[in-house]
Scaffold this active site. Structure first.
Site, short mmCIF file in Angstrom:
data_model
loop_
_atom_site.label_atom_id
_atom_site.label_comp_id
_atom_site.label_asym_id
_atom_site.label_seq_id
_atom_site.Cartn_x
_atom_site.Cartn_y
_atom_site.Cartn_z
N ALA A 46 0.86 -1.19 0.00
CA ALA A 46 0.00 0.00 0.00
C ALA A 46 0.90 1.24 0.00
O ALA A 46 2.00 1.21 0.54
CB ALA A 46 -0.92 0.03 1.23
N LYS B 255 0.48 3.72 1.77
CA LYS B 255 0.63 4.11 3.17
C LYS B 255 1.78 3.38 3.84
O LYS B 255 2.35 3.88 4.81
CB LYS B 255 -0.68 3.80 3.91
CG LYS B 255 -0.77 4.39 5.30
CD LYS B 255 -1.02 5.87 5.25
CE LYS B 255 -1.34 6.43 6.63
NZ LYS B 255 -1.62 7.88 6.60
N TYR B 256 2.14 2.21 3.33
CA TYR B 256 3.22 1.45 3.94
C TYR B 256 4.59 2.06 3.64
O TYR B 256 5.57 1.73 4.30
CB TYR B 256 3.21 0.01 3.45
CG TYR B 256 1.95 -0.77 3.74
CD1 TYR B 256 0.98 -0.29 4.61
CD2 TYR B 256 1.72 -1.99 3.12
CE1 TYR B 256 -0.17 -1.01 4.87
CE2 TYR B 256 0.56 -2.72 3.38
CZ TYR B 256 -0.38 -2.22 4.25
OH TYR B 256 -1.52 -2.94 4.49
N GLY B 257 4.66 2.88 2.59
CA GLY B 257 5.91 3.57 2.30
C GLY B 257 6.96 2.75 1.59
O GLY B 257 8.15 3.12 1.60
#
Length: 234
Positions: free
Chosen positions: A53, A55-57
């Site tokens: 994701a 968001k996980y970076g």
């Protein structure tokens, strides 16, 4: 199940006819990325499904790992996730394109298959009223200590593939006496017992007695779910 061309990779067919590899490698925003592990899993172990994701970076790191593995993008199934800040007309497409660029792929995404995560039956019923396309996948935490069987059965009845994440209960299952005992019995690892419990992989089968034993383990996790239909806010 069938097998992908040239590899013994079990797959599950989605409602749109595409086939998703049954076993995937996940990443997370809680330290869930290891470059060497990703490369090894793809290059040496035949893993063809990677979940991540924005968001996980680690989307850009995955791009490097995929390149290093020398496996064609066309032979990989890559899942990434849209966070609420990417919701809304225009924003969603832009977010998907940005993820494609970060991952170094032409599509994920734009969008061959779509899914949801942590949706309960009530959320899926609401989604049916609001949307034209039923999700191809619902991704929910699933392991011997969290078994939302009613949700699993509902997804199957609706043609939605139920995809379990955290099969090792974030590692805590690996030290459970029941699971360790079975690993010793089958001469495998506790991780293989957990994964074998949920899907048909590996070269051994759990007996009906052992499946019943694992199914009887007490649910000790609070299921992560949406508190309201977020898509209605955008």
């Amino acid at each position: 199940m069938d097998y992908s061309e040239g590899l013994s990779v079990p797959t599950v067919e989605l409602a749109n006819g595409l086939k998703i590899p049954i076993l995937g490698l996940g990443t997370s925003h809680r330290g869930g990325y290891s470059h060497s592990s990703i490369v090894y899993a793809v290059k040496e172990c035949g893993i063809r499904h990677i979940d991540t994701a924005k968001k996980y970076g680690c989307e850009s790191y995955l791009k490097k790992a995929i390149e290093e593995s020398a496996v064609n993008h066309e032979n990989l199934w890559i899942t990434t996730k849209l966070w609420p800040e990417g919701y809304g007309y225009g924003a969603t497409k832009a977010a998907c394109l940005e993820s494609c660029k970060s991952l170094g792929v032409d599509y994920i995404g734009i969008c061959r298959s779509i899914g949801v995560s942590n949706f309960l039956i009530s959320h899926l019923e609401q989604l049916k009223e609001d949307c034209d396309i039923i999700p191809h996948v619902n991704q929910v935490e699933y392991h011997p200590f969290q078994k939302p069987q009613e949700l699993v059965d509902y997804c199957r009845s609706q043609g939605i593939v139920f995809e379990g994440y955290c099969p090792l209960d974030r590692g805590s299952a690996l030290s459970h006496p029941n699971i360790i005992e079975k690993a010793e019995k089958y001469h495998c690892t506790p991780a293989q017992i957990c994964i074998r419990w949920s899907i048909q992989v590996f070269d051994f089968s759990l007996s009906e007695e052992d499946m019943t034993s694992l199914n009887s383990l007490e649910d000790n996790k609070k299921q992560v779910t949406l508190k309201f239909p977020l898509w209605k806010e955008y």
